[in-house]
Design an enzyme around this catalytic site. Sequence first.
Site, PDB file in Angstrom:
ATOM      1  N   LYS A   1     -25.048  13.711 -17.422  1.00  0.00           N
ATOM      2  CA  LYS A   1     -24.587  12.979 -16.784  1.00  0.00           C
ATOM      3  C   LYS A   1     -23.572  11.371 -16.916  1.00  0.00           C
ATOM      4  CE  LYS A   1     -28.084   9.632 -15.109  1.00  0.00           C
ATOM      5  NZ  LYS A   1     -27.719   8.408 -14.251  1.00  0.00           N
TER       6      LYS A   1
ATOM      7  N   ASP B   1     -22.695  10.295 -11.242  1.00  0.00           N
ATOM      8  CA  ASP B   1     -24.002   9.540 -10.350  1.00  0.00           C
ATOM      9  C   ASP B   1     -23.507   8.397 -10.117  1.00  0.00           C
ATOM     10  OD1 ASP B   1     -26.275   8.916  -9.750  1.00  0.00           O
ATOM     11  OD2 ASP B   1     -26.984   8.376 -12.359  1.00  0.00           O
TER      12      ASP B   1
ATOM     13  N   ARG C   1     -32.744   7.905 -22.440  1.00  0.00           N
ATOM     14  CA  ARG C   1     -32.547   6.691 -23.910  1.00  0.00           C
ATOM     15  C   ARG C   1     -34.019   7.275 -24.644  1.00  0.00           C
ATOM     16  NH1 ARG C   1     -34.465   1.260 -20.587  1.00  0.00           N
ATOM     17  NH2 ARG C   1     -34.818   2.997 -19.062  1.00  0.00           N
TER      18      ARG C   1
ATOM     19  N   THR D   1     -36.256   5.371  -7.760  1.00  0.00           N
ATOM     20  CA  THR D   1     -37.038   5.005  -8.393  1.00  0.00           C
ATOM     21  C   THR D   1     -37.283   3.121  -8.525  1.00  0.00           C
ATOM     22  OG1 THR D   1     -35.796   5.416 -10.280  1.00  0.00           O
ATOM     23  CG2 THR D   1     -37.223   7.137  -9.436  1.00  0.00           C
TER      24      THR D   1
ATOM     25  N   LYS E   1     -23.580   7.756  -6.299  1.00  0.00           N
ATOM     26  CA  LYS E   1     -23.930   7.417  -5.510  1.00  0.00           C
ATOM     27  C   LYS E   1     -23.846   6.650  -4.522  1.00  0.00           C
ATOM     28  CE  LYS E   1     -28.431   6.208  -8.348  1.00  0.00           C
ATOM     29  NZ  LYS E   1     -28.199   6.369  -9.938  1.00  0.00           N
TER      30      LYS E   1
ATOM     31  N   ASP F   1     -21.667   4.681   1.743  1.00  0.00           N
ATOM     32  CA  ASP F   1     -19.552   4.172   2.495  1.00  0.00           C
ATOM     33  C   ASP F   1     -19.697   4.698   4.424  1.00  0.00           C
ATOM     34  OD1 ASP F   1     -17.271   3.012   2.980  1.00  0.00           O
ATOM     35  OD2 ASP F   1     -16.765   2.424   0.926  1.00  0.00           O
TER      36      ASP F   1
HETATM   37  O1  C5P Z   1     -34.912   5.408 -18.786  1.00  0.00           O
HETATM   38  P1  C5P Z   1     -33.705   6.431 -18.671  1.00  0.00           P
HETATM   39  O2  C5P Z   1     -33.010   6.458 -19.766  1.00  0.00           O
HETATM   40  O3  C5P Z   1     -34.362   8.108 -19.935  1.00  0.00           O
HETATM   41  O4  C5P Z   1     -32.370   7.353 -17.769  1.00  0.00           O
HETATM   42  C1  C5P Z   1     -31.800   7.811 -17.623  1.00  0.00           C
HETATM   43  C2  C5P Z   1     -31.399   7.813 -16.119  1.00  0.00           C
HETATM   44  O5  C5P Z   1     -31.619   7.820 -15.722  1.00  0.00           O
HETATM   45  C3  C5P Z   1     -30.188   6.379 -15.696  1.00  0.00           C
HETATM   46  O6  C5P Z   1     -28.965   6.472 -16.172  1.00  0.00           O
HETATM   47  C4  C5P Z   1     -31.085   6.089 -14.747  1.00  0.00           C
HETATM   48  O7  C5P Z   1     -30.049   5.780 -13.466  1.00  0.00           O
HETATM   49  C5  C5P Z   1     -32.560   6.937 -13.896  1.00  0.00           C
HETATM   50  N1  C5P Z   1     -33.168   6.631 -13.691  1.00  0.00           N
HETATM   51  C6  C5P Z   1     -33.449   7.126 -12.762  1.00  0.00           C
HETATM   52  N2  C5P Z   1     -34.792   6.142 -12.444  1.00  0.00           N
HETATM   53  C7  C5P Z   1     -35.980   5.446 -13.386  1.00  0.00           C
HETATM   54  C8  C5P Z   1     -34.952   5.689 -14.788  1.00  0.00           C
HETATM   55  C9  C5P Z   1     -33.644   5.876 -15.209  1.00  0.00           C
HETATM   56  O8  C5P Z   1     -32.795   7.265 -11.903  1.00  0.00           O
HETATM   57  N3  C5P Z   1     -36.703   5.665 -13.458  1.00  0.00           N
END
Ligand code: C5P
Length: 245
Positions: free
Chosen positions: A41, A68, A223, A131, A70, A73
């Site tokens: 991604k 990604d 992460r 989220t 998003k 517009d």
């Molecule tokens: O938290 P993590 O590092 O796994 O996040 C990976 C991706 O997921 C991020 O690029 C973030 O945009 C998305 N994300 C999300 N909703 C969350 C946490 C992360 O859409 N609650």
Amino acid sequence: MNLNSTPSNIKDRLIIALDVPGRDDALRLVDSLGGAVGMFKIGSQLFTAEGPQLVREIVSAGERVFLDLKFHDIPNTVAGAVESAARLGVSILNVHTLGGSEMMRAASHAVGDRGLLWITRPAVLGVTVLTSMDKADLADVGITSELSSEVVRLATLARDSGLDGIVASPHEIRLIRECITAERFIILTAGIRPEWAEKGDQKRIATPASAIRDGADFIVIGRAVTDSPDPRAAVARILDEISAL
Ligand code: C5P
């Protein structure tokens, strides 16, 4: 990969978020995880730093990319952006469902009306409610309905506007599957944390196995893998946990 059905190989359902500042870090992760996961991604941080060339480079290396960005517009502008993204050869891209039905139809058309030059048609997904937002945040922007009913409403609008699926939190997967049935509709979810990973700033999280069990087609993990001293081992551990379902 045929996005008209859930990939049969579990590794193809795992998307790694390249939330890194630049090309070198991104390519290091792609090198180390290439072939072991389904997709990478690229979000606004990396895209803004490195631009479309890095997307082309990763696609040319034989890896799939979820762009990604998003988009949100006016319909004509989003259609143009979607067309440009499709030309990069990405496999998934997304728009905000709050851009409305006409905007989503324009996005869907932009990939559906591709000409002979196109090799693959990317899946276009709609972001429902970020989220990071809770009920109070929604109320601040004038949305007073329950968060879950808002997500289902936006997911239904996305389907009716021709999108291939949605991005939602793991907590809404089951409800969306219950409400949108008997058709191919992709659910991609983020906010995923294996039990053994740091929680970080995450609140509403789920494990990879529970998200898949609830009906997610694709899970995005950042992460928990990218900050690991051994990202490939972290991926292997996650895939083992999902396979044990
Ligand atoms: O938290 P993590 O590092 O796994 O996040 C990976 C991706 O997921 C991020 O690029 C973030 O945009 C998305 N994300 C999300 N909703 C969350 C946490 C992360 O859409 N609650």
